[in-house]
Design a protein around this motif. Sequence first.
Motif, PDB file in Angstrom:
ATOM      1  N   VAL A  34       0.854  -1.193   0.000  1.00  0.00           N
ATOM      2  CA  VAL A  34       0.000   0.000   0.000  1.00  0.00           C
ATOM      3  C   VAL A  34       0.885   1.237   0.000  1.00  0.00           C
ATOM      4  N   ARG A  35       0.619   2.123  -0.928  1.00  0.00           N
ATOM      5  CA  ARG A  35       1.380   3.374  -1.034  1.00  0.00           C
ATOM      6  C   ARG A  35       0.637   4.467  -0.283  1.00  0.00           C
ATOM      7  N   TYR A  36       1.347   5.146   0.602  1.00  0.00           N
ATOM      8  CA  TYR A  36       0.791   6.293   1.308  1.00  0.00           C
ATOM      9  C   TYR A  36       1.782   7.436   1.196  1.00  0.00           C
ATOM     10  N   GLU A  37       1.290   8.593   0.798  1.00  0.00           N
ATOM     11  CA  GLU A  37       2.129   9.793   0.777  1.00  0.00           C
ATOM     12  C   GLU A  37       1.243  11.011   0.939  1.00  0.00           C
ATOM     13  N   GLN A  38       1.876  12.129   1.181  1.00  0.00           N
ATOM     14  CA  GLN A  38       1.139  13.384   1.316  1.00  0.00           C
ATOM     15  C   GLN A  38       1.593  14.358   0.245  1.00  0.00           C
ATOM     16  N   TRP A  39       0.612  15.009  -0.374  1.00  0.00           N
ATOM     17  CA  TRP A  39       0.870  16.056  -1.358  1.00  0.00           C
ATOM     18  C   TRP A  39       0.532  17.401  -0.728  1.00  0.00           C
ATOM     19  N   PRO A  40       1.206  18.468  -1.160  1.00  0.00           N
ATOM     20  CA  PRO A  40       0.858  19.793  -0.632  1.00  0.00           C
ATOM     21  C   PRO A  40      -0.555  20.196  -1.072  1.00  0.00           C
ATOM     22  N   LEU A  41      -1.242  20.882  -0.177  1.00  0.00           N
ATOM     23  CA  LEU A  41      -2.596  21.352  -0.491  1.00  0.00           C
ATOM     24  C   LEU A  41      -2.529  22.676  -1.238  1.00  0.00           C
ATOM     25  N   ARG A  42      -3.480  22.898  -2.105  1.00  0.00           N
ATOM     26  CA  ARG A  42      -3.580  24.133  -2.878  1.00  0.00           C
ATOM     27  C   ARG A  42      -4.590  25.063  -2.220  1.00  0.00           C
ATOM     28  N   ASP A  43      -4.156  26.280  -1.926  1.00  0.00           N
ATOM     29  CA  ASP A  43      -5.028  27.261  -1.278  1.00  0.00           C
ATOM     30  C   ASP A  43      -6.153  27.737  -2.187  1.00  0.00           C
ATOM     31  N   ALA A  57      -5.976  22.436 -10.394  1.00  0.00           N
ATOM     32  CA  ALA A  57      -5.159  22.801  -9.229  1.00  0.00           C
ATOM     33  C   ALA A  57      -4.039  21.793  -8.984  1.00  0.00           C
ATOM     34  N   TYR A  58      -4.295  20.532  -9.272  1.00  0.00           N
ATOM     35  CA  TYR A  58      -3.304  19.477  -9.021  1.00  0.00           C
ATOM     36  C   TYR A  58      -2.739  18.907 -10.321  1.00  0.00           C
ATOM     37  N   ARG A  59      -2.752  19.725 -11.358  1.00  0.00           N
ATOM     38  CA  ARG A  59      -2.315  19.289 -12.691  1.00  0.00           C
ATOM     39  C   ARG A  59      -0.927  18.644 -12.681  1.00  0.00           C
ATOM     40  N   GLU A  60       0.050  19.274 -12.032  1.00  0.00           N
ATOM     41  CA  GLU A  60       1.420  18.752 -12.063  1.00  0.00           C
ATOM     42  C   GLU A  60       1.540  17.413 -11.337  1.00  0.00           C
ATOM     43  N   GLU A  61       0.927  17.300 -10.157  1.00  0.00           N
ATOM     44  CA  GLU A  61       0.980  16.047  -9.410  1.00  0.00           C
ATOM     45  C   GLU A  61       0.276  14.932 -10.177  1.00  0.00           C
ATOM     46  N   VAL A  62      -0.885  15.247 -10.748  1.00  0.00           N
ATOM     47  CA  VAL A  62      -1.652  14.258 -11.515  1.00  0.00           C
ATOM     48  C   VAL A  62      -0.844  13.816 -12.734  1.00  0.00           C
ATOM     49  N   LYS A  63      -0.276  14.784 -13.427  1.00  0.00           N
ATOM     50  CA  LYS A  63       0.527  14.476 -14.620  1.00  0.00           C
ATOM     51  C   LYS A  63       1.690  13.551 -14.270  1.00  0.00           C
ATOM     52  N   GLY A  64       2.377  13.823 -13.174  1.00  0.00           N
ATOM     53  CA  GLY A  64       3.501  13.001 -12.750  1.00  0.00           C
ATOM     54  C   GLY A  64       3.081  11.585 -12.390  1.00  0.00           C
ATOM     55  N   LEU A  65       1.972  11.442 -11.672  1.00  0.00           N
ATOM     56  CA  LEU A  65       1.503  10.117 -11.277  1.00  0.00           C
ATOM     57  C   LEU A  65       1.004   9.329 -12.480  1.00  0.00           C
ATOM     58  N   VAL A  66       0.311   9.994 -13.395  1.00  0.00           N
ATOM     59  CA  VAL A  66      -0.163   9.328 -14.616  1.00  0.00           C
ATOM     60  C   VAL A  66       1.030   8.828 -15.435  1.00  0.00           C
ATOM     61  N   ALA A  67       2.061   9.648 -15.571  1.00  0.00           N
ATOM     62  CA  ALA A  67       3.247   9.247 -16.330  1.00  0.00           C
ATOM     63  C   ALA A  67       3.957   8.066 -15.666  1.00  0.00           C
TER      64      ALA A  67
END
Length: 195
Positions: A34-43, A57-67
Amino acid sequence: MTLLTTWPESGPGTVIRRTTDPGEIAAVLAPIGVRYEQWPLRDHVPEDPEPEAVLRAYREEVKGLVAAEGFATVDAVGLRPRKDLGWRLAAKAERKKFLSEHTHDDDDEVRFFVAGAGAFYLHVDREVHAVLCEAGDLLKVPRGTKHWFDMGASPSFTVIRFFHEENGWVGNFTGSDIALKFPDFDALMAARAAA
């Protein structure tokens, strides 16, 4: 604050582990895949956002995980409490569906909590790990892992969901009533507040 509680599968009479430390949570869950991590929240994400706003708002994180993981579909969904009876009945039915122990044959269950909270229960190696997730938490439950999810009696959350398969969420229910033996989301929230 995220909370991990571990019990033997026989029931919650004995607490094996309880922690709110993110590093310890990740270390405990990693050996069971099981993978657990924390991403920074967007104000700048609104309180009750449209899915497109969340994904922007989370475009970069989503893009990285999808890749990295090769996801085919990504979406954002949420539930917010409303007073009308129709909403309460729909939320109750949705909660009941996810409260039954199940697995996924063709996909991992990957969720990033943008807002609110929910609890994943992982039934692995004769233990049950309850992960009370909140905004900023990413959890990846590997395919084939027995688990269930509780959003509480009055759901309030927004998540980004990631799917390898185009058909989205498909659960294979085990028929077990194990979920009934353990504290629900609302009890976990109360325990966390008391700690």
